[in-house]
Motif scaffolding. Structure first.
Motif, PDB file in Angstrom:
ATOM      1  N   GLN A   1     -49.737  64.347  17.734  1.00  0.00           N
ATOM      2  CA  GLN A   1     -49.360  65.058  16.518  1.00  0.00           C
ATOM      3  C   GLN A   1     -50.401  64.794  15.438  1.00  0.00           C
ATOM      4  O   GLN A   1     -51.052  63.751  15.422  1.00  0.00           O
ATOM      5  N   VAL A   2     -50.554  65.733  14.549  1.00  0.00           N
ATOM      6  CA  VAL A   2     -51.538  65.631  13.474  1.00  0.00           C
ATOM      7  C   VAL A   2     -50.824  65.500  12.143  1.00  0.00           C
ATOM      8  O   VAL A   2     -49.865  66.225  11.861  1.00  0.00           O
ATOM      9  N   GLN A   3     -51.271  64.577  11.342  1.00  0.00           N
ATOM     10  CA  GLN A   3     -50.761  64.440   9.981  1.00  0.00           C
ATOM     11  C   GLN A   3     -51.863  64.811   8.998  1.00  0.00           C
ATOM     12  O   GLN A   3     -53.026  64.443   9.183  1.00  0.00           O
ATOM     13  N   LEU A   4     -51.481  65.559   7.984  1.00  0.00           N
ATOM     14  CA  LEU A   4     -52.416  65.950   6.929  1.00  0.00           C
ATOM     15  C   LEU A   4     -52.003  65.277   5.628  1.00  0.00           C
ATOM     16  O   LEU A   4     -50.832  65.337   5.250  1.00  0.00           O
ATOM     17  N   VAL A   5     -52.953  64.679   4.969  1.00  0.00           N
ATOM     18  CA  VAL A   5     -52.669  64.005   3.710  1.00  0.00           C
ATOM     19  C   VAL A   5     -53.618  64.534   2.648  1.00  0.00           C
ATOM     20  O   VAL A   5     -54.848  64.421   2.788  1.00  0.00           O
ATOM     21  N   GLU A   6     -53.040  65.101   1.595  1.00  0.00           N
ATOM     22  CA  GLU A   6     -53.849  65.594   0.478  1.00  0.00           C
ATOM     23  C   GLU A   6     -53.959  64.509  -0.587  1.00  0.00           C
ATOM     24  O   GLU A   6     -53.051  63.698  -0.749  1.00  0.00           O
ATOM     25  N   SER A   7     -55.047  64.554  -1.304  1.00  0.00           N
ATOM     26  CA  SER A   7     -55.224  63.649  -2.430  1.00  0.00           C
ATOM     27  C   SER A   7     -56.138  64.299  -3.451  1.00  0.00           C
ATOM     28  O   SER A   7     -56.776  65.314  -3.165  1.00  0.00           O
ATOM     29  N   GLY A   8     -56.166  63.706  -4.628  1.00  0.00           N
ATOM     30  CA  GLY A   8     -57.042  64.210  -5.678  1.00  0.00           C
ATOM     31  C   GLY A   8     -56.332  64.956  -6.774  1.00  0.00           C
ATOM     32  O   GLY A   8     -56.952  65.354  -7.762  1.00  0.00           O
ATOM     33  N   GLY A   9     -55.034  65.159  -6.621  1.00  0.00           N
ATOM     34  CA  GLY A   9     -54.288  65.859  -7.665  1.00  0.00           C
ATOM     35  C   GLY A   9     -54.041  64.961  -8.854  1.00  0.00           C
ATOM     36  O   GLY A   9     -54.393  63.789  -8.860  1.00  0.00           O
ATOM     37  N   GLY A  10     -53.433  65.537  -9.860  1.00  0.00           N
ATOM     38  CA  GLY A  10     -53.126  64.784 -11.074  1.00  0.00           C
ATOM     39  C   GLY A  10     -53.258  65.664 -12.279  1.00  0.00           C
ATOM     40  O   GLY A  10     -53.195  66.896 -12.188  1.00  0.00           O
ATOM     41  N   LEU A  11     -53.460  65.029 -13.407  1.00  0.00           N
ATOM     42  CA  LEU A  11     -53.594  65.745 -14.675  1.00  0.00           C
ATOM     43  C   LEU A  11     -55.066  65.939 -14.997  1.00  0.00           C
ATOM     44  O   LEU A  11     -55.854  64.994 -14.945  1.00  0.00           O
ATOM     45  N   VAL A  12     -55.427  67.158 -15.296  1.00  0.00           N
ATOM     46  CA  VAL A  12     -56.814  67.465 -15.644  1.00  0.00           C
ATOM     47  C   VAL A  12     -56.832  68.364 -16.876  1.00  0.00           C
ATOM     48  O   VAL A  12     -55.946  69.205 -17.051  1.00  0.00           O
ATOM     49  N   GLN A  13     -57.790  68.163 -17.709  1.00  0.00           N
ATOM     50  CA  GLN A  13     -57.908  68.967 -18.923  1.00  0.00           C
ATOM     51  C   GLN A  13     -58.532  70.314 -18.588  1.00  0.00           C
ATOM     52  O   GLN A  13     -59.478  70.391 -17.776  1.00  0.00           O
ATOM     53  N   ALA A  14     -58.031  71.346 -19.179  1.00  0.00           N
ATOM     54  CA  ALA A  14     -58.566  72.681 -18.935  1.00  0.00           C
ATOM     55  C   ALA A  14     -60.070  72.695 -19.170  1.00  0.00           C
ATOM     56  O   ALA A  14     -60.573  72.101 -20.130  1.00  0.00           O
ATOM     57  N   GLY A  15     -60.756  73.379 -18.284  1.00  0.00           N
ATOM     58  CA  GLY A  15     -62.206  73.458 -18.366  1.00  0.00           C
ATOM     59  C   GLY A  15     -62.917  72.462 -17.473  1.00  0.00           C
ATOM     60  O   GLY A  15     -64.090  72.645 -17.136  1.00  0.00           O
ATOM     61  N   ARG A  16     -62.190  71.405 -17.110  1.00  0.00           N
ATOM     62  CA  ARG A  16     -62.783  70.389 -16.245  1.00  0.00           C
ATOM     63  C   ARG A  16     -62.697  70.836 -14.788  1.00  0.00           C
ATOM     64  O   ARG A  16     -62.004  71.774 -14.441  1.00  0.00           O
ATOM     65  N   SER A  17     -63.414  70.102 -13.955  1.00  0.00           N
ATOM     66  CA  SER A  17     -63.385  70.364 -12.517  1.00  0.00           C
ATOM     67  C   SER A  17     -62.524  69.325 -11.817  1.00  0.00           C
ATOM     68  O   SER A  17     -62.296  68.232 -12.343  1.00  0.00           O
ATOM     69  N   LEU A  18     -62.055  69.690 -10.653  1.00  0.00           N
ATOM     70  CA  LEU A  18     -61.357  68.722  -9.818  1.00  0.00           C
ATOM     71  C   LEU A  18     -61.633  69.021  -8.369  1.00  0.00           C
ATOM     72  O   LEU A  18     -61.944  70.171  -8.010  1.00  0.00           O
ATOM     73  N   THR A  19     -61.541  67.993  -7.567  1.00  0.00           N
ATOM     74  CA  THR A  19     -61.754  68.135  -6.136  1.00  0.00           C
ATOM     75  C   THR A  19     -60.587  67.509  -5.397  1.00  0.00           C
ATOM     76  O   THR A  19     -60.265  66.347  -5.607  1.00  0.00           O
ATOM     77  N   LEU A  20     -59.970  68.322  -4.572  1.00  0.00           N
ATOM     78  CA  LEU A  20     -58.874  67.854  -3.731  1.00  0.00           C
ATOM     79  C   LEU A  20     -59.405  67.608  -2.327  1.00  0.00           C
ATOM     80  O   LEU A  20     -60.332  68.287  -1.878  1.00  0.00           O
ATOM     81  N   SER A  21     -58.804  66.669  -1.648  1.00  0.00           N
ATOM     82  CA  SER A  21     -59.205  66.418  -0.271  1.00  0.00           C
ATOM     83  C   SER A  21     -57.980  66.474   0.636  1.00  0.00           C
ATOM     84  O   SER A  21     -56.859  66.239   0.205  1.00  0.00           O
ATOM     85  N   CYS A  22     -58.234  66.776   1.871  1.00  0.00           N
ATOM     86  CA  CYS A  22     -57.187  66.842   2.886  1.00  0.00           C
ATOM     87  C   CYS A  22     -57.755  66.213   4.154  1.00  0.00           C
ATOM     88  O   CYS A  22     -58.726  66.719   4.717  1.00  0.00           O
TER      89      CYS A  22
END
Length: 120
Positions: A1-22
């Motif tokens: 079986q495969v498990q997927l785990v996301e990370s990188g979320g949270g609070l970010v100010q508009a205009g900024r960048s963010l990167t999520l990972s899985c």
């Protein structure tokens, strides 16, 4: 079986960048197709982007220019980068994956999702 785990979320100010990972863990089957969705409060789930192991990727028309999907094949990890974020990008971002070597409508494996909140 495969498990997927996301990370990188949270609070970010508009205009900024963010990167999520899985990241995928588990033994078999081998994952060849990855995709990202998001669901904003009170709205339907929305498709963002996809990538297959061979490297071909697609981004939803409405997301092009601000969202990028890329992967680290060695780590079995896929990333979603968003630039120039907007409050409308707020939502739960989920990744999904499948052993298929071509895009699929209903991926077999899903992560739990990670909350992204963009403040104005």
């Amino acid at each position: 079986q495969v498990q997927l785990v996301e990370s990188g979320g949270g609070l970010v100010q508009a205009g900024r960048s963010l990167t999520l990972s899985c990241t995928a863990s588990g033994s078999t089957p081998r994952i060849n197709y990855w995709t990202w969705y998001r669901q904003a409060p009170g709205k339907q789930r929305e498709w963002i982007a996809e990538i297959i192991r061979a490297g071909t990727s697609n981004v939803a028309d409405a997301m092009k220019g601000r969202f990028t999907i890329f992967r680290d094949a060695a780590a079995d990890t896929v990333y979603l980068r968003a630039t120039a974020t907007e409050p409308e990008d707020t939502g739960v971002y989920s990744c999904a994956a499948d052993p298929a070597i071509v895009p699929v409508i209903t991926p077999r494996f899903w992560g739990q999702g990670t909350q992204v909140t963009v403040s104005s």
